[in-house]
Design an enzyme around this catalytic site. Structure first.
Site, PDB file in Angstrom:
ATOM      1  N   ARG A 167       3.941   1.989   2.784  1.00  0.00           N
ATOM      2  CA  ARG A 167       5.437   1.327   1.834  1.00  0.00           C
ATOM      3  C   ARG A 167       5.777   0.561   3.532  1.00  0.00           C
ATOM      4  O   ARG A 167       5.682   0.438   4.381  1.00  0.00           O
ATOM      5  CB  ARG A 167       6.539   2.093   1.194  1.00  0.00           C
ATOM      6  CG  ARG A 167       6.107   3.756   2.020  1.00  0.00           C
ATOM      7  CD  ARG A 167       7.230   3.737   3.264  1.00  0.00           C
ATOM      8  NE  ARG A 167       8.325   3.117   3.215  1.00  0.00           N
ATOM      9  CZ  ARG A 167       8.610   2.625   4.456  1.00  0.00           C
ATOM     10  NH1 ARG A 167       8.515   2.948   5.544  1.00  0.00           N
ATOM     11  NH2 ARG A 167       9.776   1.924   4.166  1.00  0.00           N
TER      12      ARG A 167
ATOM     13  N   ALA B 190       6.846  -3.211   3.164  1.00  0.00           N
ATOM     14  CA  ALA B 190       6.452  -4.598   3.112  1.00  0.00           C
ATOM     15  C   ALA B 190       6.170  -5.484   3.998  1.00  0.00           C
ATOM     16  O   ALA B 190       5.131  -5.513   2.995  1.00  0.00           O
ATOM     17  CB  ALA B 190       8.014  -5.969   3.208  1.00  0.00           C
TER      18      ALA B 190
ATOM     19  N   ARG C  98       2.629  -2.900  -6.568  1.00  0.00           N
ATOM     20  CA  ARG C  98       3.998  -2.956  -6.328  1.00  0.00           C
ATOM     21  C   ARG C  98       4.620  -3.726  -6.451  1.00  0.00           C
ATOM     22  O   ARG C  98       4.034  -4.896  -5.760  1.00  0.00           O
ATOM     23  CB  ARG C  98       5.079  -1.683  -5.137  1.00  0.00           C
ATOM     24  CG  ARG C  98       4.079  -0.822  -5.124  1.00  0.00           C
ATOM     25  CD  ARG C  98       4.546  -0.090  -4.098  1.00  0.00           C
ATOM     26  NE  ARG C  98       6.187   0.257  -3.947  1.00  0.00           N
ATOM     27  CZ  ARG C  98       7.387   0.795  -2.871  1.00  0.00           C
ATOM     28  NH1 ARG C  98       7.141   1.175  -2.007  1.00  0.00           N
ATOM     29  NH2 ARG C  98       8.564   0.624  -3.540  1.00  0.00           N
TER      30      ARG C  98
ATOM     31  N   GLN D 281      13.859   6.882   2.990  1.00  0.00           N
ATOM     32  CA  GLN D 281      13.439   6.963   3.993  1.00  0.00           C
ATOM     33  C   GLN D 281      13.901   6.535   5.728  1.00  0.00           C
ATOM     34  O   GLN D 281      13.498   6.426   6.428  1.00  0.00           O
ATOM     35  CB  GLN D 281      12.765   4.859   3.850  1.00  0.00           C
ATOM     36  CG  GLN D 281      11.703   5.097   2.758  1.00  0.00           C
ATOM     37  CD  GLN D 281      12.016   5.302   1.192  1.00  0.00           C
ATOM     38  OE1 GLN D 281      13.147   5.536   1.251  1.00  0.00           O
ATOM     39  NE2 GLN D 281      11.680   4.698   0.427  1.00  0.00           N
TER      40      GLN D 281
ATOM     41  N   ASP E 119      12.528  -7.210   1.450  1.00  0.00           N
ATOM     42  CA  ASP E 119      11.289  -7.029   0.521  1.00  0.00           C
ATOM     43  C   ASP E 119      10.209  -8.259  -0.187  1.00  0.00           C
ATOM     44  O   ASP E 119       9.106  -8.448  -0.008  1.00  0.00           O
ATOM     45  CB  ASP E 119      10.911  -5.772  -0.406  1.00  0.00           C
ATOM     46  CG  ASP E 119      10.625  -4.403   0.286  1.00  0.00           C
ATOM     47  OD1 ASP E 119      12.737  -3.989   0.330  1.00  0.00           O
ATOM     48  OD2 ASP E 119      10.083  -3.658   0.433  1.00  0.00           O
TER      49      ASP E 119
ATOM     50  N   ASN F 161      16.267  -5.752  -0.979  1.00  0.00           N
ATOM     51  CA  ASN F 161      15.980  -4.917  -0.102  1.00  0.00           C
ATOM     52  C   ASN F 161      15.597  -3.512  -0.716  1.00  0.00           C
ATOM     53  O   ASN F 161      16.990  -3.383  -1.291  1.00  0.00           O
ATOM     54  CB  ASN F 161      16.945  -5.187   1.661  1.00  0.00           C
ATOM     55  CG  ASN F 161      15.839  -3.945   2.739  1.00  0.00           C
ATOM     56  OD1 ASN F 161      14.442  -4.104   2.460  1.00  0.00           O
ATOM     57  ND2 ASN F 161      17.035  -3.335   3.096  1.00  0.00           N
TER      58      ASN F 161
HETATM   59  O1  MRU Z   1      10.259   1.299  -1.074  1.00  0.00           O
HETATM   60  P1  MRU Z   1      10.150   1.288   0.194  1.00  0.00           P
HETATM   61  O2  MRU Z   1       9.595   1.858   1.245  1.00  0.00           O
HETATM   62  O3  MRU Z   1       8.755   0.088   0.108  1.00  0.00           O
HETATM   63  O4  MRU Z   1      11.415  -0.005   0.458  1.00  0.00           O
HETATM   64  C1  MRU Z   1      11.128  -0.593   2.133  1.00  0.00           C
HETATM   65  C2  MRU Z   1      12.387  -1.548   2.522  1.00  0.00           C
HETATM   66  O5  MRU Z   1      13.642  -1.754   1.180  1.00  0.00           O
HETATM   67  C3  MRU Z   1      12.515  -2.146   3.922  1.00  0.00           C
HETATM   68  O6  MRU Z   1      13.758  -2.127   4.343  1.00  0.00           O
HETATM   69  C4  MRU Z   1      11.993  -3.273   3.609  1.00  0.00           C
HETATM   70  O7  MRU Z   1      10.634  -3.570   3.026  1.00  0.00           O
HETATM   71  C5  MRU Z   1      11.501  -3.875   4.839  1.00  0.00           C
HETATM   72  S1  MRU Z   1      10.372  -3.144   5.665  1.00  0.00           S
HETATM   73  C6  MRU Z   1      10.613  -3.731   7.365  1.00  0.00           C
END
Ligand code: MRU
Length: 369
Positions: free
Chosen positions: A53, A55, A94, A207, A248, A258
């Site tokens: 997960r 981006a 996604r 996370q 993201d 985000n």
């Molecule tokens: O749902 P996720 O864990 O994929 O969401 C990730 C985020 O929101 C991060 O802050 C974003 O991808 C930036 S990653 C460098």
């Protein structure tokens, strides 16, 4: 990055077995599990269920996933229609992180330029590995540029600790190396600057408390896990000098999608005159859109992610139900922070203000002609 003396990335191509391997992040920080991704169905499942997960990592997985399609059991050799249809399935795994389509398309287009099967496979692997390496370099550069922001605050505080708040995990686990939001933190720490990170736990999947806290701890960086609602209070009491988050998908005009809750942090930061920076590689800009609230697709995930909380119990990773059994829950996974609340972007090409003009100043090749 270094984990207990071992260099690790969240995704890699194992040259001995010729397979794509990933850390299954669902079980961190309590268990470090490695999985092979050998079919497009496995890649899609790993993205949807969030073994991988963040981006840039989703983009790298899309890139390697397009290669997997070509070599998996039952592949249809040189069959453009089948290959493109499988790539479309992969790209839909996604919706919010724009990197997924970007990474998969790069490899798909590189492969489609070749006529023969072997040449196609070689081109796909070469391009996918290039995506991975480029993203690692981009994140390193984000760290180098972002260092100046932290350094300036440290100087104003006469070397006193710089308190940085971050949301979700925009660390190396979400990227390849260094992370986006965390890259300036790693660079500042390695340069000997005294920093302390407030880590939003980031419900529902935590996370922050699971992944960011683990990463920072492994690197020896001082950090404190806080509830998602604590940031405003800390800001009012002078306990936050700077906010850095990842994204993201960011529009060409600077609206930032985000992890859900980012917008509220930006509002609190603005109310308290605290700089709010967004760190991202160029692969996370969506050059096609300007209005983030209208045009960025916001993923809605399984409500059970809200209803259940996972943690370590009796040595096992387990889930427990929190609300009444029959209470409905809604799981909007991202929000959009309008550009007016963003102090600036930290990219691989430098730092800029949150405006279309400033972004295109760094990326003139993206100007609409
Ligand atoms: O749902 P996720 O864990 O994929 O969401 C990730 C985020 O929101 C991060 O802050 C974003 O991808 C930036 S990653 C460098």
């Amino acid at each position: 990055m270094n984990v207990d003396g071992k260099e690790m990335r969240p995704i890699w191509f194992n040259t001995d077995t010729e397979t794509v391997q990933v850390i299954d992040q669902r079980f961190l920080p309590h268990k470090l599990i490695i999985e092979d991704l050998t079919t497009v169905d496995e890649v899609i499942y790993a993205i949807k269920e969030m073994f991988v997960r963040g981006a840039p990592l989703i983009g790298a997985t899309g890139a390697l996933g397009a290669y997997v399609i070509l070599v998996q059991d039952g592949n249809k050799g040189v069959d453009d229609a089948w290959f493109c249809a499988q790539c479309d399935r992969l790209k839909a795994a996604r919706p919010t992180a724009t990197n997924l389509v970007w990474g998969a398309d790069r490899v798909m287009n590189a492969a489609l330029k070749e006529a023969g099967y072997d040449a196609r496979v070689n081109a796909a692997l070469t391009e996918a590995l290039q995506v991975v390496e480029e993203e690692a370099v981009n994140c390193k550069k984000i760290g180098e540029y972002g260092l100046s922001i932290i350094k300036e605050i440290a100087e104003k505080k006469n070397g006193g600790p710089v308190n940085i708040l971050t949301h979700c995990n925009a660390g190396w686990l979400a990227c390849i190396e260094y992370g986006t939001a965390t890259a300036p933190m790693y660079t500042a720490f390695d340069a000997g600057i005294d920093i302390h990170i407030w880590v939003d736990e980031t419900r529902p999947l935590n996370q922050g408390s699971r992944l960011t806290a683990w990463e920072l701890g492994k690197h020896g960086i001082k950090h404190t896990v806080i509830t998602d609602n604590a940031g405003g209070h800390l800001m009012q009491h002078g306990m936050v000098d700077l906010v850095i988050v990842g994204t993201d998908r960011t529009t060409r005009a600077g609206d930032v999608a985000n992890k859900i809750g980012t917008y509220l942090k930006a509002l609190a930061a603005r109310d308290n005159n605290i700089p709010f920076y967004v760190a991202l590689p160029s692969s996370t800009f969506d050059w096609e859109i300007t209005d983030g609230i209208k045009d960025i697709p916001i993923e809605e995930r399984d409500p059970d992610e809200i209803r259940y909380v996972q943690g370590l119990c009796d040595g096992k990773v387990q889930s427990v139900l929190v609300p009444p059994e029959d209470s409905p829950a809604a799981n909007h996974a991202f929000d959009v922070t309008p550009r007016r609340l963003v102090t600036g972007f930290i990219t691989e090409r430098g730092i800029c203000e949150a405006s279309e003009e400033a972004i295109l100043g760094l990326f003139p090749d993206k100007k609409i002609r």
